[in-house]
Design a protein around this motif. Structure first.
Motif, mmCIF file in Angstrom:
data_model
loop_
_atom_site.group_PDB
_atom_site.id
_atom_site.type_symbol
_atom_site.label_atom_id
_atom_site.label_comp_id
_atom_site.label_asym_id
_atom_site.label_seq_id
_atom_site.Cartn_x
_atom_site.Cartn_y
_atom_site.Cartn_z
ATOM 1 N N SER A 2 -1.480 -9.510 -9.737
ATOM 2 C CA SER A 2 -2.401 -9.207 -8.644
ATOM 3 C C SER A 2 -3.803 -8.990 -9.194
ATOM 4 O O SER A 2 -3.983 -8.494 -10.304
ATOM 5 N N ARG A 3 -4.768 -9.379 -8.402
ATOM 6 C CA ARG A 3 -6.152 -9.271 -8.836
ATOM 7 C C ARG A 3 -6.854 -8.140 -8.092
ATOM 8 O O ARG A 3 -6.497 -7.800 -6.973
ATOM 9 N N TYR A 4 -7.851 -7.585 -8.751
ATOM 10 C CA TYR A 4 -8.630 -6.490 -8.175
ATOM 11 C C TYR A 4 -10.102 -6.842 -8.188
ATOM 12 O O TYR A 4 -10.579 -7.533 -9.080
ATOM 13 N N PRO A 13 -7.359 -4.307 -4.097
ATOM 14 C CA PRO A 13 -6.580 -5.530 -4.325
ATOM 15 C C PRO A 13 -7.289 -6.699 -3.616
ATOM 16 O O PRO A 13 -7.912 -6.487 -2.565
ATOM 17 N N ASN A 82 -7.894 -6.282 -14.265
ATOM 18 C CA ASN A 82 -7.413 -7.662 -14.128
ATOM 19 C C ASN A 82 -6.814 -8.186 -15.434
ATOM 20 O O ASN A 82 -6.457 -9.355 -15.531
#
Ligand code: PMP
Length: 285
Positions: A2-4, A13, A82
């Motif tokens: 998952s990316r932030y 998120p 990330n």
């Protein structure tokens, strides 16, 4: 994974990382940005990028909305969240959210600050550097202040798309006199038949690339001569070598321009050496 993203004070998120429809960056491209390389989890040339960010902000009459130290913490946090080892961090600062009106909002809106990061496919970039890339020329139809790193990149996007559709990787903008200004997202260089490196002076007609500046120091340290002047497309066709520089590609050899082969069609020795040496001259930390 998952990316932030960092959006106006919060780490979110990706699906929740949103800006308002009346954000002036979205409506007017009233925002500036920076892209910093991340190498072994560290920021490359942070100081120089933040210096340029402050110059861009000043030019559009905005102030840095937080201290440089605080911004550095945010950049590092986004890189860490990330889990970026090799990649890039993107920072955008704009005039904020206000009723749609060209005039600046009164009172001033809170500036919008967004930071994202993503990994690079290093193998792909290195493979490109090993073979060299093709570029195509397009008329430079941008505004007169491309030294400001504004998010108004429509001409750059159109130019890049033209390049892709012609089987090339980058576009070179050509001014009215037939001289190369720069690439859609990189500075342009050639090596003349007598071995001189030539790149355009960093005035209002190009973005003063951080990579360009660092390369200047690297080249001087090797005792080579740089000519800071415009070069024509014809000169580029006849060059011994051609290359581009940017934070995301460092030094990338160019082996074709408008379908014409540059040099022997392989990455030149100088471009290759400069690519190898580049990070010795960058500030990493
Ligand atoms: N020119 C343009 C138009 C660019 O978008 C970029 C990439 N930001 C560059 C030059 C190279 O600048 P830098 O070396 O700072 O990445």
């Amino acid at each position: 994974m998952s990316r932030y993203a960092y959006v106006n004070g919060r780490y979110l998120p990706f699906p929740d990382a949103k800006v308002h429809v009346e954000d002036r960056g979205y409506q007017f491209a009233d925002a500036v940005y920076e892209v910093c390389e991340v190498r072994a989890g560290q920021l490359v040339d942070e100081r120089r990028h933040l210096d340029r960010l402050e110059r861009s902000l000043k030019a559009i009459r905005l102030r840095l909305p937080m201290s440089r130290a605080a911004l550095g913490v945010v950049l590092r946090e986004v890189v860490a969240r990330n889990r970026i080892r090799f990649g890039m961090v993107y920072l955008q600062i704009g005039r904020g959210v206000a009723r749609r009106d060209l005039a600046f909002p009164v009172p001033a809106a809170a500036p919008s600050v967004v930071v994202t990061a993503r990994p690079f496919n290093r193998a792909r970039i290195d493979a490109s550097a090993a073979t060299g890339i093709a570029v195509v020329s397009v008329p430079d139809n941008r505004w007169g202040r491309v030294d400001i790193k504004s998010v108004g990149l429509l001409p750059n996007a159109l130019a890049r798309q033209t390049a892709i559709e012609q089987g090339a990787r980058e576009a070179w903008f050509i001014d009215k006199s037939g001289a190369v200004t720069e690439g859609a997202s990189a500075n342009a260089w050639i090596v003349t038949a007598d071995g001189k490196l030539v790149t355009r002076r960093a005035d209002h007609t190009i973005l003063g690339g951080i990579t360009r500046g660092v390369l200047f120091e690297a080249v001087k340290a090797q005792g080579l001569t740089i000519e800071e002047r415009p070069f024509t497309l014809e000169e580029a066709y006849a060059a011994r070598e051609a290359l581009i520089t940017s934070a995301t590609q460092s030094v990338m050899p160019v082996v074709r321009i408008d379908g014409r082969v540059i040099g022997n069609g392989k990455p030149g020795p100088l471009a290759t050496a400069l690519r190898r040496e580049f990070h010795r001259f960058a500030e990493i930390g």
